[in-house]
Design an enzyme around this catalytic site. Structure first.
Site, PDB file in Angstrom:
ATOM      1  N   GLU A 131       0.856  -1.284   0.045  1.00  0.00           N
ATOM      2  CA  GLU A 131       0.131   0.019  -0.002  1.00  0.00           C
ATOM      3  C   GLU A 131       0.899   1.452  -0.033  1.00  0.00           C
ATOM      4  OE1 GLU A 131      -2.659  -0.390   3.138  1.00  0.00           O
ATOM      5  OE2 GLU A 131      -3.920  -2.104   2.173  1.00  0.00           O
ATOM      6  N   ASN A 172       2.545  -4.825  -3.301  1.00  0.00           N
ATOM      7  CA  ASN A 172       1.007  -5.321  -3.149  1.00  0.00           C
ATOM      8  C   ASN A 172       0.343  -4.035  -2.837  1.00  0.00           C
ATOM      9  OD1 ASN A 172      -0.759  -7.648  -2.695  1.00  0.00           O
ATOM     10  ND2 ASN A 172      -0.962  -6.973  -0.612  1.00  0.00           N
ATOM     11  N   HIS A 208     -10.046  -6.453  -2.897  1.00  0.00           N
ATOM     12  CA  HIS A 208     -11.094  -6.514  -1.932  1.00  0.00           C
ATOM     13  C   HIS A 208     -12.290  -5.694  -2.726  1.00  0.00           C
ATOM     14  CE1 HIS A 208      -8.798  -7.938   1.362  1.00  0.00           C
ATOM     15  NE2 HIS A 208      -7.741  -7.152   1.129  1.00  0.00           N
ATOM     16  N   GLU A 236      -5.612 -10.966  -2.171  1.00  0.00           N
ATOM     17  CA  GLU A 236      -6.434 -10.686  -0.979  1.00  0.00           C
ATOM     18  C   GLU A 236      -7.930 -10.718  -1.333  1.00  0.00           C
ATOM     19  OE1 GLU A 236      -5.305  -7.552   1.693  1.00  0.00           O
ATOM     20  OE2 GLU A 236      -3.179  -7.819   1.421  1.00  0.00           O
ATOM     21  N   ASP A 238     -11.515 -11.077  -1.775  1.00  0.00           N
ATOM     22  CA  ASP A 238     -12.965 -11.085  -1.303  1.00  0.00           C
ATOM     23  C   ASP A 238     -14.021 -10.196  -1.822  1.00  0.00           C
ATOM     24  OD1 ASP A 238     -12.209  -8.524   0.186  1.00  0.00           O
ATOM     25  OD2 ASP A 238     -11.946  -9.516   2.175  1.00  0.00           O
TER      26      ASP A 238
HETATM   27  C1  XIL Z   1      -6.308  -7.249   7.884  1.00  0.00           C
HETATM   28  C2  XIL Z   1      -6.692  -8.425   8.659  1.00  0.00           C
HETATM   29  O1  XIL Z   1      -7.551  -9.293   7.691  1.00  0.00           O
HETATM   30  C3  XIL Z   1      -7.326  -8.070   9.722  1.00  0.00           C
HETATM   31  O2  XIL Z   1      -7.273  -8.933  10.763  1.00  0.00           O
HETATM   32  C4  XIL Z   1      -6.709  -6.859  10.579  1.00  0.00           C
HETATM   33  O3  XIL Z   1      -7.094  -6.444  11.580  1.00  0.00           O
HETATM   34  C5  XIL Z   1      -6.391  -5.683   9.512  1.00  0.00           C
HETATM   35  O4  XIL Z   1      -5.502  -6.073   8.694  1.00  0.00           O
HETATM   36  N1  XIL Z   1      -5.056  -5.025   3.083  1.00  0.00           N
HETATM   37  C6  XIL Z   1      -3.969  -6.045   3.758  1.00  0.00           C
HETATM   38  C7  XIL Z   1      -4.089  -6.827   5.039  1.00  0.00           C
HETATM   39  O5  XIL Z   1      -2.917  -5.742   3.092  1.00  0.00           O
HETATM   40  O6  XIL Z   1      -2.997  -6.892   5.742  1.00  0.00           O
HETATM   41  C8  XIL Z   1      -5.352  -6.394   5.796  1.00  0.00           C
HETATM   42  O7  XIL Z   1      -5.647  -7.557   6.876  1.00  0.00           O
HETATM   43  C9  XIL Z   1      -6.693  -6.299   4.893  1.00  0.00           C
HETATM   44  C10 XIL Z   1      -6.263  -5.099   3.872  1.00  0.00           C
END
Ligand code: XIL
Length: 315
Positions: A131, A172, A208, A236, A238
């Protein structure tokens, strides 16, 4: 067959899931996560982050990360390391230390060396930086950027390469799924890093996403990234919805998961897909996005949602 077996047959390297230490006390959960025909790769959702691995300066704790790494090894699954340099989940001693450039550079390189070095040989790919971009494509004003300047990114990658020469090194980010200012900035950044000889092997696309709002330009965008000569991975995934979940939303979600899988399969260089855990029971979404959830292919009771068959039929 399971997600991973189907993904391999379709030409991907893996299909995987994030997980977290506390979840592993649920025996049914752990057994399904450990089925390597379903998940050929796992990612620790939290336990390799800075606040877990170096909560106090110079004192490294790998206990929780090791549980995930050992589980992957026991299951014959690839491991994605997540993540060494990120503005979030940083201990206070880093964010509020008021370190000068040289000191913070030393702190950052020591952290990257120790964490990646500890897992050397066990990790397929590391999210070395996470990020680093803003939505408008400018670099995020993290403690690292503000103190060290843009060069912290190149330094982190070079340090990571030295710590584990065999791990694929990824940058990432989120909101780089479709084309746009942030994706263009990511492509330009990676291109410039590669031109400088910085060892970047892959771009991680968090994904996401929101039901009914999946960008239409996934394939075009991911192809442009792969054309840089780096790997692409969906790291990641979802796809959340406003609760309550209805049949119509679950059906749209299934279609949306297919759109993502199809785009990855269409881009040579897209090596794998990781869902950000597999059951709604352990999704990060409801606690982060108020009123939203049901983002994963399996519900809270581990029942398959329409997305499961949809993903399998695309793979
Ligand atoms: C999230 C985890 O899933 C949670 O349990 C935690 O509280 C916060 O982080 N982007 C990312 C991940 O790169 O590390 C994050 O994971 C979700 C967003």
């Amino acid at each position: 067959s399971g997600f991973h077996t189907a993904a391999k047959a379709a030409g991907l390297t893996y299909f995987g899931s994030a997980t977290d230490n506390g979840e592993l006390t649920d025996a049914t959960y752990k057994a399904f996560l450990s089925d390597s025909s379903v998940f050929g790769q796992i990612t620790p959702g939290n336990s390799m982050k800075w606040d877990s691995t170096e909560p106090t300066q110079g004192q490294f704790t790998f206990t929780k990360g090791d549980v995930i790494a050992d589980l992957a090894a026991a299951n014959g699954q690839l491991l994605r390391g997540h993540t060494t340099v990120w503005h979030s989940q940083l201990p206070n001693w880093v964010t509020s230390g008021n370190f000068d450039n040289a000191t913070l550079t030393g702190i950052m390189t020591n952290h990257v060396s120790k964490v990646i070095g500890h897992y050397a040989g066990e990790v397929y790919a590391w999210d070395v930086v996470n990020e680093v971009l803003n939505d408008d494509g400018t670099l995020r004003e993290s403690v690292f950027f503000n103190t060290i300047g843009e060069s912290y990114i190149a330094t982190a990658f070079k340090t990571a390469r030295a710590a584990d020469p065999n791990a694929k090194l990824y940058i990432n980010d989120f909101s780089i799924e479709g084309t746009g200012a942030k994706s263009t900035a990511m492509i330009n950044l990676v291109s410039s890093l590669l031109d400088q000889g910085v060892p970047v092997d892959g771009i991680g696309i968090q994904a996401h996403l929101i039901v009914g709002s999946v960008p239409t330009t996934l394939q075009e965008n991911w192809q442009a990234m792969a054309d840089l000569g780096v790997e692409i991975a969906i790291t990641e995934l979802d796809i959340r919805m406003t609760l309550p979940a209805t049949d119509a939303l679950l059906k749209q979600q299934a279609t949306d998961y297919q759109t993502v899988v199809n785009a990855c399969l269409a881009v040579k260089g897209c090596v794998g897909i990781t869902i950000w855990d597999w059951t709604d029971k352990f999704s990060w979404v409801p606690s982060t996005f108020s009123g939203q959830g049901a983002a994963l292919p399996y519900d809270e009771k581990f029942a398959a949602k329409p997305a499961v068959d949809a993903i399998l039929s695309s793979l």
